[in-house]
Scaffold this motif. Structure first.
Motif, PDB file in Angstrom:
ATOM      1  N   CYS A 106      31.601 -28.983  21.137  1.00  0.00           N
ATOM      2  CA  CYS A 106      31.341 -28.987  22.582  1.00  0.00           C
ATOM      3  C   CYS A 106      29.953 -29.539  22.814  1.00  0.00           C
ATOM      4  O   CYS A 106      29.127 -29.598  21.897  1.00  0.00           O
ATOM      5  CB  CYS A 106      31.476 -27.580  23.170  1.00  0.00           C
TER       6      CYS A 106
ATOM      7  N   GLU B 132      26.992 -26.771  27.190  1.00  0.00           N
ATOM      8  CA  GLU B 132      28.109 -25.879  27.505  1.00  0.00           C
ATOM      9  C   GLU B 132      28.304 -24.809  26.426  1.00  0.00           C
ATOM     10  O   GLU B 132      29.340 -24.151  26.364  1.00  0.00           O
ATOM     11  CB  GLU B 132      29.391 -26.699  27.678  1.00  0.00           C
TER      12      GLU B 132
ATOM     13  N   ASN C 120      35.503 -27.737  26.187  1.00  0.00           N
ATOM     14  CA  ASN C 120      34.652 -27.787  27.380  1.00  0.00           C
ATOM     15  C   ASN C 120      34.735 -26.455  28.094  1.00  0.00           C
ATOM     16  O   ASN C 120      35.777 -25.809  28.108  1.00  0.00           O
ATOM     17  CB  ASN C 120      35.104 -28.876  28.357  1.00  0.00           C
TER      18      ASN C 120
ATOM     19  N   LYS D 231      33.832 -25.151  31.949  1.00  0.00           N
ATOM     20  CA  LYS D 231      33.455 -25.621  33.277  1.00  0.00           C
ATOM     21  C   LYS D 231      33.531 -24.473  34.284  1.00  0.00           C
ATOM     22  O   LYS D 231      34.605 -24.160  34.810  1.00  0.00           O
ATOM     23  CB  LYS D 231      34.374 -26.768  33.706  1.00  0.00           C
TER      24      LYS D 231
ATOM     25  N   THR E 134      33.000 -22.657  37.933  1.00  0.00           N
ATOM     26  CA  THR E 134      32.984 -23.137  39.316  1.00  0.00           C
ATOM     27  C   THR E 134      31.667 -22.821  40.008  1.00  0.00           C
ATOM     28  O   THR E 134      31.283 -23.476  40.973  1.00  0.00           O
ATOM     29  CB  THR E 134      34.141 -22.521  40.119  1.00  0.00           C
TER      30      THR E 134
ATOM     31  N   GLN F 195      22.023 -24.516  36.622  1.00  0.00           N
ATOM     32  CA  GLN F 195      21.836 -25.583  35.646  1.00  0.00           C
ATOM     33  C   GLN F 195      20.341 -25.759  35.398  1.00  0.00           C
ATOM     34  O   GLN F 195      19.566 -26.007  36.329  1.00  0.00           O
ATOM     35  CB  GLN F 195      22.449 -26.895  36.136  1.00  0.00           C
TER      36      GLN F 195
ATOM     37  N   HIS G 250      36.700 -22.331  33.683  1.00  0.00           N
ATOM     38  CA  HIS G 250      37.790 -23.185  33.220  1.00  0.00           C
ATOM     39  C   HIS G 250      37.480 -23.611  31.782  1.00  0.00           C
ATOM     40  O   HIS G 250      36.485 -24.287  31.518  1.00  0.00           O
ATOM     41  CB  HIS G 250      37.937 -24.416  34.115  1.00  0.00           C
ATOM     42  N   TYR G 251      38.327 -23.169  30.872  1.00  0.00           N
ATOM     43  CA  TYR G 251      38.181 -23.507  29.464  1.00  0.00           C
ATOM     44  C   TYR G 251      39.178 -24.615  29.113  1.00  0.00           C
ATOM     45  O   TYR G 251      40.369 -24.496  29.360  1.00  0.00           O
ATOM     46  CB  TYR G 251      38.466 -22.290  28.588  1.00  0.00           C
ATOM     47  N   TYR G 252      38.659 -25.684  28.499  1.00  0.00           N
ATOM     48  CA  TYR G 252      39.505 -26.797  28.084  1.00  0.00           C
ATOM     49  C   TYR G 252      39.406 -26.988  26.571  1.00  0.00           C
ATOM     50  O   TYR G 252      38.317 -26.884  25.984  1.00  0.00           O
ATOM     51  CB  TYR G 252      39.065 -28.094  28.765  1.00  0.00           C
TER      52      TYR G 252
ATOM     53  N   HIS H 116      36.445 -34.046  31.422  1.00  0.00           N
ATOM     54  CA  HIS H 116      36.462 -33.088  32.534  1.00  0.00           C
ATOM     55  C   HIS H 116      35.147 -33.047  33.303  1.00  0.00           C
ATOM     56  O   HIS H 116      34.910 -32.113  34.051  1.00  0.00           O
ATOM     57  CB  HIS H 116      36.831 -31.705  32.013  1.00  0.00           C
ATOM     58  N   GLU H 117      34.312 -34.063  33.111  1.00  0.00           N
ATOM     59  CA  GLU H 117      33.078 -34.143  33.888  1.00  0.00           C
ATOM     60  C   GLU H 117      33.407 -34.441  35.346  1.00  0.00           C
ATOM     61  O   GLU H 117      34.328 -35.214  35.646  1.00  0.00           O
ATOM     62  CB  GLU H 117      32.166 -35.255  33.340  1.00  0.00           C
ATOM     63  N   ALA H 118      32.650 -33.841  36.243  1.00  0.00           N
ATOM     64  CA  ALA H 118      32.890 -34.037  37.677  1.00  0.00           C
ATOM     65  C   ALA H 118      32.568 -35.475  38.076  1.00  0.00           C
ATOM     66  O   ALA H 118      31.664 -36.087  37.539  1.00  0.00           O
ATOM     67  CB  ALA H 118      32.036 -33.074  38.465  1.00  0.00           C
TER      68      ALA H 118
END
Length: 207
Positions: free
Chosen positions: A48, A52, A152, A154, A156, A160, A177-179, A205-207
């Motif tokens: 990862c 993160e 990843n 992520k 909500t 940062q 959110h776990y990917y 999965h980056e915004a």
């Protein structure tokens, strides 16, 4: 002497409270896992981004109910803090990085995989550049034929940090959110091709 005493005190106190904070953030967030049910029983490399890393253990536990992993962590003081913290989650560490003491770290990582341990690694750690994959993860995978799973995390809602890795700390009462990808085999790829595949997977999965 005073500096050594201060650091020793910090190493005793901070990891314990950091582990409590991680657990608190986990239980106060909803969790959604976007991940395959299994990544196989053979030793695997979990990767990862450095930014993160904080909530990573809980995705690993989806696949290994009994932890059996060694995580590559910087040998600097901040790395020692991370090492002491993740020990509270049953994870071991290998001190160093693929940028500093690279040969030693790679040998230890390869040996650990052959001994049956999973390996956790941040391909852009410990000092960046952010979101750039170093050679180490690919070399370990090719030498051992170990597969790679890309992780990843992520949230909500998050803070940062203004650090090189833009380190993310989830806020309570959001959703994590776990990917995870299925197993990736890079054993027959050249290094640059494999690094690009890993980078693209981790940036998916980056915004």
């Amino acid at each position: 002497m005073r500096k050594k005493l201060f650091r020793a005190t910090v190493l005793m106190v901070v990891p314990f409270f950091a582990s409590l904070l991680i657990r608190l953030l986990y239980v106060t967030n909803k969790k959604v896992f976007h991940a395959p049910k299994s990544v196989g029983s053979e030793p695997i490399i979990f990767a990862c981004w450095h930014g993160e890393l904080l909530m990573l253990p809980y995705l690993y536990f989806q696949y290994r109910k009994t932890p059996n992993a060694k995580v590559l962590i910087s040998s600097h003081f901040d790395g020692l803090l991370i090492s002491k913290t993740i020990e509270y989650f049953g994870l071991e560490t290998i001190a160093g990085s693929t940028n500093r003491n690279a040969a030693k770290v790679l040998i230890q990582g390869i040996r650990a995989l052959k001994d049956g341990y999973d390996i956790g690694i941040t391909p852009d750690g410990p000092k960046g550049p952010r979101h750039e994959v170093a050679d180490g993860i690919v070399i370990m995978a090719k030498k051992t034929k170990a597969k790679i799973a890309l992780f990843n995390v992520k949230p909500t809602k998050f803070w940062q940090l203004n650090s090189w890795d833009k380190f993310i700390i989830p806020k309570p009462f959001g959703t994590l959110h776990y990917y995870s990808t299925s197993e990736i085999d890079v054993s027959e790829m050249d290094i640059e091709e494999a690094k690009l595949l890993i980078k693209e997977g981790l940036l998916k999965h980056e915004a």
